[in-house]
Design an enzyme around this catalytic site. Sequence first.
Site, mmCIF file in Angstrom:
data_model
loop_
_atom_site.group_PDB
_atom_site.id
_atom_site.type_symbol
_atom_site.label_atom_id
_atom_site.label_comp_id
_atom_site.label_asym_id
_atom_site.label_seq_id
_atom_site.Cartn_x
_atom_site.Cartn_y
_atom_site.Cartn_z
ATOM 1 N N ALA C 46 0.816 -1.226 0.000
ATOM 2 C CA ALA C 46 0.000 0.000 0.000
ATOM 3 C C ALA C 46 0.841 1.264 0.000
ATOM 4 C CB ALA C 46 -0.974 -0.001 1.190
ATOM 5 N N HIS C 49 5.408 4.548 -4.122
ATOM 6 C CA HIS C 49 6.876 4.536 -4.088
ATOM 7 C C HIS C 49 7.455 5.793 -4.714
ATOM 8 C CE1 HIS C 49 7.593 0.497 -2.567
ATOM 9 N NE2 HIS C 49 6.546 0.103 -3.269
ATOM 10 N N VAL C 172 -11.471 -15.578 -18.543
ATOM 11 C CA VAL C 172 -11.116 -15.788 -19.946
ATOM 12 C C VAL C 172 -10.428 -17.143 -20.096
ATOM 13 C CG1 VAL C 172 -9.679 -14.949 -21.848
ATOM 14 C CG2 VAL C 172 -10.927 -13.327 -20.386
ATOM 15 N N LYS C 273 12.795 -5.205 -2.096
ATOM 16 C CA LYS C 273 12.893 -4.043 -1.240
ATOM 17 C C LYS C 273 12.898 -4.392 0.248
ATOM 18 C CE LYS C 273 9.753 -1.710 -3.882
ATOM 19 N NZ LYS C 273 9.921 -2.019 -5.307
ATOM 20 N N ARG C 334 2.562 -11.688 -5.951
ATOM 21 C CA ARG C 334 3.015 -10.675 -6.910
ATOM 22 C C ARG C 334 3.382 -11.322 -8.240
ATOM 23 N NH1 ARG C 334 7.288 -8.602 -2.610
ATOM 24 N NH2 ARG C 334 6.931 -10.723 -1.933
ATOM 25 N N ILE C 357 3.432 -7.088 -14.222
ATOM 26 C CA ILE C 357 3.507 -5.848 -13.446
ATOM 27 C C ILE C 357 3.690 -6.213 -11.975
ATOM 28 C CG2 ILE C 357 2.397 -3.659 -12.905
ATOM 29 C CD1 ILE C 357 2.913 -4.036 -15.917
ATOM 30 N N SER C 359 5.969 -5.044 -8.229
ATOM 31 C CA SER C 359 6.274 -3.797 -7.534
ATOM 32 C C SER C 359 7.314 -3.015 -8.337
ATOM 33 C CB SER C 359 6.822 -4.108 -6.143
ATOM 34 O OG SER C 359 7.180 -2.918 -5.498
ATOM 35 N N CYS C 421 -19.718 -0.591 12.484
ATOM 36 C CA CYS C 421 -18.394 -1.097 12.846
ATOM 37 C C CYS C 421 -17.839 -0.203 13.934
ATOM 38 C CB CYS C 421 -17.478 -1.091 11.621
ATOM 39 S SG CYS C 421 -15.741 -1.327 12.008
#
Lengths: 116, 482, 507
Positions: C46, C49, C172, C273, C334, C357, C359, C421
């Site tokens: 989240a 960068h 698909v 990272k 990822r 695609i 990070s 909540c």
Amino acid sequence: MKEYVCIICPRGCHLAVDEENDYAVTGNGCLRGAAYGREEAMHPTRIVTSSVRVRSRIHPRCPVKTDKAIAKSDIMKAMLLLDDVELSPPVRRGDVVIASLFGGEANFIATRDIDE
Amino acid sequence: MHDEYELIVIGGGPAGLGAALSAREHGLERILVVERDVQLGGILNQCIHNGFGLHYFGEELTGPEYAARLIDRLNGQAIDVLCDAMVLEIIPGENGHTLRLMSADCGYRTVGSQAIILAMGCRERTRGAIQIPGTRAAGIFTAGTAQRYVNIEGYMVGRRIIILGSGDIGLIMARRMVLEGATVVACVEIMPYPGGLTRNIVQCLQDFDIPLYLSHTITRIEGKQRVEKVIVQEVDDRFHPIDGTDIAFDVDTVLLSVGLIPENELSRAAGVEIDSKTSGPIVYENGETSVPGIFACGNVLHVHDLVDFVTTESEGAGKAAAEYVLRRIDVLEKRIYEKVSHDDVNLQSPSYDDPQKVACEAEHARASHDDVERSALIDDLSKKLVQGRSYCLSIVRDETISYTVPQRIRVQRVDKQVSVFFRVKNPQKMPKCIVFRDGERIVASFRRPYMMPGEMERVTLTREQLDDVCGNELLISVEEIR
Amino acid sequence: MFDVAIIGAGVVGCAVAYELSQYKLRAALIEKENDVAMGASRANTAIIHGGYDPATHTLMGRLNVEGMRRCFELCEELDVEHKKTGSWVVAFDATQRTTLEMLLEQGVANGCEGLKILEGDIVRSREPNLSDDIVAALWIPESGVLNPWEFTLAMAEVAVRNGVTFMPNTKVCGLTWRQDHYEIKSHTIRSALNMSEDSSFQQEYHRETDIIAIRAHYVINAAGVGSDLIHNMVAPPAFEIVPTRGEYFLLDGTAVDHLVGSVVFPCPTRAGKGVTVSPTVHGDFLIGPNSEVVADREDTAVTGGALRDIAQKAHRVVPSLNVRTSIRNFAGVRANSTYGDFFIEKSATNFIDLAAIKSPGLTCAPAIARVAREMLQKDGLLKEKRDDWRGGRRIIRFKEIPEEERDAFVRENPLYGRVICRCETITEGEIIASMKREIPPVSIDGIKRRTGTGMGRCQGGFCGPRVMEILARESGRDPLSIEEDGCGSTILIGRTKDPRSREVSSE
């Protein structure tokens, strides 16, 4: 010989009950434990609680209980009877839902009020 | 609803109801109970099983019946009730506190109150809190959530169920699920002893031949969308899973009964000091928290096993809150008077240690003709005194005790006696003594034939015993009987 | 017949849909799951960068700074929760310090602004909880955190508002070029959504799978971890996805002292990272990820070993951090690949890959969409902009209403006065509003992603049943049909006091 864990107090004594010998109890820490062991071995009973359908906008189910303990061996049979019950409001605490279970003294009664 | 109350009770469960009733009985006239659900009664409404009330009402009741008795009493009293409403913030003040609360009906309101009782209860620990490896499949419920679905809303949450944790709610739900037609394959407990009451182990597990695996835990949950399988492993004495002890269970549902946590976000934000052991407020002998005029009782204070004790504790908090409101000035004056006329060695307080100075300030305060100024002076002085160590005993514990409530005792405030609740850290199967000491000297000692961490214990210290204490600390521990 | 079909409604697909919706054309956004952002777009760090990390010659390096700036703009325009916190890369020794210098240089080359290296003490004066062992850190002011699933959703909502057709539950399974268009064969799932009120109980939900053919002149592959499979349907293999799982802890912001105010990275290594410690837009703290290649592209299970490893690494950076305040663990997969960079190519006739695609894909998504738009324009599409395009988005969040306006607002809108909540203070009004937007939620987690319900300490223990009730009521569905998250993640299996709910084997 039957074995039980005493539930009279939190100590949880391991009781042994000898059916051959007039239901003599050993392993108990107190007299109340002996009485419990004897009762459990001779005719164990339980209060049964559940909830049943009710025609209410707010409360889809109404909680019920047996007003007296019933034989442990009858618990599942008693539960099945509740499948067919549908209450209509108003329901009052103590209202009899199923009377005289298995011809005995215990009834299923409602345990809360449902007004609408 | 008014803009000002003498007392606002946050939470309309057993603790809040008990506290409100007791405060009313002790003379308060403007009381508001705020409940977030649409009905009063709190968690008791979904605890439809029996076993409540033996201590307090002297007969065995179900949860809804226990709640109804309190609600019936409340209905006969002049106590305002606001359901379906949330308290969003408590802003403590020197002269009364402010609450921000909201509901669909009354809007967003700011309400003042002389005293506040925290009675928000607790929440369940979740999977995230205990980090069970595996997929994020549906079918993992905390036992209490499942209880609501099954008992209140009438839905079945699963067919083949495993229960992690042997807390009481988990045990109760094991029986409920079997009665409603599901299969409970096992109850798994990481500790070497059960977490719940013995009665529940027997009547909820043994009655239905549900195996209890002690020193075991779930080490993996499988299933893409819905739970399909869990892996259970035995753990060593440092709770690490032991290789080669895997047992696989095909289940569609996992119920978690892995602990309860008092809900204190509101309290914490209000500056109430929290005990890291109980996760509840640190309280004095009468349930008052570190913020004057804010009291706590029930599961928000510490997690109880029996609602009966919650009721008793809440009545104490309600009474204390009433005294706080009604005799605020009187009490402060009396305390100061007592303090200055008391020639005891304990009068040395690091923050306010000169009795002459106290006497002088008290005199000055009493002499003031301006009511507001007078009250401010007394307040100020009293606060300094409360902070004084000698005025307040801290209960400290060794490694045999996991917590105590209260954590602090203002001896002068104790009328005749004070109850101290505690839990032992480990099961004590042999008779032992609970000993209170100040330094080497034994202040009080209580014999117990056995003690279990799952069962809250209570002992009573008398004012005489407390008056005898030297120093500011009272150490509680489990000791061998001599 | 669509002009363009986008396969995959993750952040890249939705960014493209957002971009294309501004032009006169018929576009479809095809998604195999029941909602947008169901893959890596919802389970990641989240972070927006800064752009110092990817090598300058790569697409990642070229698109990062542009994407970062566009992300901040879009978050403002679309009312997406975000925070420009800035970030740190911390060095524990002289070697790592050298890396910082290299990163600074690379960052400048990539277009970053305001980068500087600060000494340990200065770093700690701004982030007091960082380890005493940190000797220096690179400060990246232009970076921050965002709510990634809301970001994805916001772009998709605007796209749908402007005529893009969203096709969820559509997987698909074949792509065939037919002279002037693609025939896109798909499995569509008619899920539990269609359950009617009277079918009060069903042993298993009927989930009928149909095969349908969608036709489109142009296809854009934004299929994330499945992007190589889509590519291989029309072109010779050019890269292979190496599904790489990252696990995370979410720590309760109310239970811990303020850990960090900005994003903190360790020095990057070849493996990536590293384990990051960052604040979230919701006031909690996120730590993770690790990096593990997995066989199954959808294997988002969490493992004990990885969580221990993450905790240990995060602890090194912020010693006071305590994972016992964890409220949730999760994992995302990822789309790392054998290619090593984003694979953005026109790989076949009228077929663009926006593939592999990884990070910083979330940050780059708006820039990737810009590239895709230009590729389409080069092919003669997107000639005319829509003059009736309606952008922007405003969400009412109770928590953000100023104190003095709350009473009037709640009186006007009583449903915003009912807190559902309690951990996150989310009201019924917010839940119902989320159901009336362009892409309505269909599951409990769908509402969670839109409003934040169940995100907090109790993890939906209290609000879950109430959210279910509202979702069922407002959408006219039977609660038994409501799913936790993806298709098939049913929560309730029947009603009590119904013989059919009883387990057969227990007889």
